[in-house]
Design an enzyme around this catalytic site. Structure first.
Site, PDB file in Angstrom:
ATOM      1  N   GLU A   3     -18.227  -3.463  15.306  1.00  0.00           N
ATOM      2  CA  GLU A   3     -18.957  -4.726  15.095  1.00  0.00           C
ATOM      3  C   GLU A   3     -18.064  -5.931  15.405  1.00  0.00           C
ATOM      4  O   GLU A   3     -18.521  -6.941  15.926  1.00  0.00           O
ATOM      5  CB  GLU A   3     -19.474  -4.783  13.650  1.00  0.00           C
TER       6      GLU A   3
ATOM      7  N   GLU B  81     -20.943   4.665   9.787  1.00  0.00           N
ATOM      8  CA  GLU B  81     -21.242   4.319   8.394  1.00  0.00           C
ATOM      9  C   GLU B  81     -22.146   5.353   7.712  1.00  0.00           C
ATOM     10  O   GLU B  81     -21.983   5.657   6.536  1.00  0.00           O
ATOM     11  CB  GLU B  81     -21.914   2.942   8.317  1.00  0.00           C
TER      12      GLU B  81
ATOM     13  N   ALA C 182     -14.670  -1.362   8.044  1.00  0.00           N
ATOM     14  CA  ALA C 182     -14.464  -1.985   6.730  1.00  0.00           C
ATOM     15  C   ALA C 182     -13.562  -1.073   5.902  1.00  0.00           C
ATOM     16  O   ALA C 182     -13.455   0.122   6.163  1.00  0.00           O
ATOM     17  CB  ALA C 182     -15.810  -2.163   6.047  1.00  0.00           C
TER      18      ALA C 182
ATOM     19  N   GLY D   8     -17.134  -1.422  11.179  1.00  0.00           N
ATOM     20  CA  GLY D   8     -16.846  -2.857  11.281  1.00  0.00           C
ATOM     21  C   GLY D   8     -15.926  -3.172  12.446  1.00  0.00           C
ATOM     22  O   GLY D   8     -15.916  -4.302  12.940  1.00  0.00           O
TER      23      GLY D   8
HETATM   24  N1  CAA Z   1     -10.878   2.120   5.191  1.00  0.00           N
HETATM   25  C1  CAA Z   1      -9.807   2.333   4.422  1.00  0.00           C
HETATM   26  N2  CAA Z   1      -8.764   3.099   4.786  1.00  0.00           N
HETATM   27  C2  CAA Z   1      -8.817   3.684   6.008  1.00  0.00           C
HETATM   28  C3  CAA Z   1      -9.908   3.485   6.879  1.00  0.00           C
HETATM   29  C4  CAA Z   1     -10.983   2.660   6.421  1.00  0.00           C
HETATM   30  N3  CAA Z   1     -12.048   2.386   7.193  1.00  0.00           N
HETATM   31  N4  CAA Z   1      -9.670   4.188   8.006  1.00  0.00           N
HETATM   32  C5  CAA Z   1      -8.487   4.792   7.850  1.00  0.00           C
HETATM   33  N5  CAA Z   1      -7.955   4.486   6.642  1.00  0.00           N
HETATM   34  C6  CAA Z   1      -6.690   4.953   6.052  1.00  0.00           C
HETATM   35  C7  CAA Z   1      -6.788   6.413   5.643  1.00  0.00           C
HETATM   36  O1  CAA Z   1      -7.399   6.547   4.382  1.00  0.00           O
HETATM   37  C8  CAA Z   1      -5.325   6.814   5.637  1.00  0.00           C
HETATM   38  O2  CAA Z   1      -4.734   6.316   4.462  1.00  0.00           O
HETATM   39  P1  CAA Z   1      -3.637   7.231   3.661  1.00  0.00           P
HETATM   40  O3  CAA Z   1      -2.458   7.275   4.598  1.00  0.00           O
HETATM   41  O4  CAA Z   1      -3.389   6.426   2.436  1.00  0.00           O
HETATM   42  O5  CAA Z   1      -4.268   8.556   3.437  1.00  0.00           O
HETATM   43  C9  CAA Z   1      -4.757   6.006   6.824  1.00  0.00           C
HETATM   44  O6  CAA Z   1      -5.677   4.940   7.050  1.00  0.00           O
HETATM   45  C10 CAA Z   1      -4.683   6.821   8.085  1.00  0.00           C
HETATM   46  O7  CAA Z   1      -5.973   7.372   8.330  1.00  0.00           O
HETATM   47  P2  CAA Z   1      -6.193   8.821   8.960  1.00  0.00           P
HETATM   48  O8  CAA Z   1      -5.164   9.761   8.433  1.00  0.00           O
HETATM   49  O9  CAA Z   1      -7.629   9.173   8.775  1.00  0.00           O
HETATM   50  O10 CAA Z   1      -5.850   8.497  10.484  1.00  0.00           O
HETATM   51  P3  CAA Z   1      -6.304   9.269  11.798  1.00  0.00           P
HETATM   52  O11 CAA Z   1      -5.526   8.633  12.903  1.00  0.00           O
HETATM   53  O12 CAA Z   1      -6.238  10.738  11.615  1.00  0.00           O
HETATM   54  O13 CAA Z   1      -7.878   8.914  12.002  1.00  0.00           O
HETATM   55  C11 CAA Z   1      -9.767   7.417  12.108  1.00  0.00           C
HETATM   56  C12 CAA Z   1      -8.268   7.611  12.345  1.00  0.00           C
HETATM   57  C13 CAA Z   1     -10.589   8.316  13.062  1.00  0.00           C
HETATM   58  C14 CAA Z   1     -10.079   5.966  12.404  1.00  0.00           C
HETATM   59  C15 CAA Z   1     -10.122   7.788  10.639  1.00  0.00           C
HETATM   60  O14 CAA Z   1      -9.198   7.148   9.760  1.00  0.00           O
HETATM   61  C16 CAA Z   1     -11.507   7.371  10.191  1.00  0.00           C
HETATM   62  O15 CAA Z   1     -12.473   8.061  10.502  1.00  0.00           O
HETATM   63  N6  CAA Z   1     -11.635   6.248   9.451  1.00  0.00           N
HETATM   64  C17 CAA Z   1     -12.875   5.808   8.853  1.00  0.00           C
HETATM   65  C18 CAA Z   1     -13.864   5.277   9.899  1.00  0.00           C
HETATM   66  C19 CAA Z   1     -15.144   4.797   9.248  1.00  0.00           C
HETATM   67  O16 CAA Z   1     -15.875   5.546   8.618  1.00  0.00           O
HETATM   68  N7  CAA Z   1     -15.461   3.487   9.427  1.00  0.00           N
HETATM   69  C20 CAA Z   1     -16.637   2.879   8.860  1.00  0.00           C
HETATM   70  C21 CAA Z   1     -16.285   2.103   7.628  1.00  0.00           C
HETATM   71  S1  CAA Z   1     -17.682   1.381   6.812  1.00  0.00           S
HETATM   72  C22 CAA Z   1     -17.995  -0.068   7.654  1.00  0.00           C
HETATM   73  O17 CAA Z   1     -17.326  -0.396   8.610  1.00  0.00           O
HETATM   74  C23 CAA Z   1     -19.120  -0.908   7.114  1.00  0.00           C
HETATM   75  C24 CAA Z   1     -19.465  -2.097   7.949  1.00  0.00           C
HETATM   76  O18 CAA Z   1     -20.357  -2.061   8.771  1.00  0.00           O
HETATM   77  C25 CAA Z   1     -18.823  -3.406   7.763  1.00  0.00           C
END
Ligand code: CAA
Length: 256
Positions: A110, A130, A64, A107
């Site tokens: 999921e 999460e 998400a 997500g």
């Molecule tokens: N939401 C919003 N923005 C996100 C994102 C997310 N889930 N994941 C990555 N981005 C954005 C980053 O903020 C970054 O933006 P900027 O360039 O503006 O800084 C861009 O994408 C690139 O991200 P990274 O520099 O972190 O990229 P990476 O390749 O080094 O790492 C990754 C990739 C491991 C996927 C890392 O981005 C990450 O850990 N993301 C978050 C994962 C997460 O916590 N997901 C759970 C979300 S909550 C959820 O999903 C609830 C549900 O059940 C529905």
């Protein structure tokens, strides 16, 4: 630019591609709304027999959109009613194959679990992180993951937030097949091609029986299966499939 792409590479097959690489395919409201629209349209399109869902060759989806919910209140989250956009995926009646490369997190994991078959590249990683941002899965992770892999593997993934590799995911039953990263989408398309050539009514009834039966008592599931099985004898494809077997020729299924 559209945040998802709908392609029709061959007869009977549709490919939906998440297209938000700058945010690692995070599932913004726009992405989820577009997915809902695609799945609603493809469910009604009789020319589509099987769908492949992918994020491309680098990442499946990072979950998400954290930035879009960081400041949200509970009532705001309730008003957004995210479940509305997941419904067409949850109820999609045709075979759905997820082709996963790179991260499938939160997500994103999921989303993959809404599929019927998951093909993963060997570098793919699955996780429900999460808890590390102070929340919990909200699109079925606490329900579909234990049903797929069992309580103890699921709890480890959900409570630690640590990802698992494609090989680990395959061993625990979260992935149908692991292939070289460069082959993921092609392998999903190969499977889609063979499913699309088979009788669509039978495919639909198999999916329905497996999903509806999964949480039903055994007798109710067996009844559901028996009725669907009997109903298939009303299709032209059943007559053709069995006649072709008896006559030692290739069947020509018409989808009727
Ligand atoms: N939401 C919003 N923005 C996100 C994102 C997310 N889930 N994941 C990555 N981005 C954005 C980053 O903020 C970054 O933006 P900027 O360039 O503006 O800084 C861009 O994408 C690139 O991200 P990274 O520099 O972190 O990229 P990476 O390749 O080094 O790492 C990754 C990739 C491991 C996927 C890392 O981005 C990450 O850990 N993301 C978050 C994962 C997460 O916590 N997901 C759970 C979300 S909550 C959820 O999903 C609830 C549900 O059940 C529905």
């Amino acid at each position: 630019m559209s945040e998802t792409l709908l392609e029709r590479p061959e007869d009977g097959i549709a490919v939906i591609r998440l297209n938000r690489p700058e945010a690692r395919n995070a599932l913004s409201a726009a992405v989820r709304e577009e997915l809902a629209q695609h799945f609603t349209a493809l469910a009604a399109d009789e020319t589509v027999r099987c769908v492949v869902l992918t994020g491309g060759d680098k990442i499946f989806a990072a979950g998400a959109d954290i930035k879009a919910m960081a400041e949200a209140s509970p009532s705001e989250m309730m008003r957004r009613a995210g479940e509305r956009s997941w419904k067409p995926l949850k109820e999609f009646p045709k075979p759905l194959i997820a082709a996963v490369n790179g991260w499938a997190l939160g997500g994103g994991c999921e989303l993959a679990m809404h599929a019927d078959i998951i093909v993963a590249g060997e570098g793919a990683k699955f996780g429900q992180p999460e808890i590390r941002v102070g929340i919990m899965p909200g699109a079925g992770g606490t329900q579909r993951l234990p049903r797929a892999v069992g309580k103890f593997k699921a709890m480890k993934i959900l409570l630690t937030g640590e990802p698992v590799t494609a090989a680990e995911a395959e061993a625990m039953g979260l992935v149908s097949e692991v292939v070289e990263d460069a082959r993921t989408i092609e392998r999903a398309l190969e499977m889609a091609r063979s499913i699309a050539a088979l009788p669509p009514v039978a495919a639909r009834k198999i999916k329905e029986a497996v999903l509806a039966g999964a949480d039903a008592p055994l007798d109710a599931g067996l009844l559901l299966e028996r009725q669907a099985f009997q109903l298939l004898f009303d299709t032209a494809d059943q007559k053709e499939g069995m006649a072709a077997f008896v006559e030692k020729r290739k069947p020509a299924f018409r989808g009727e």
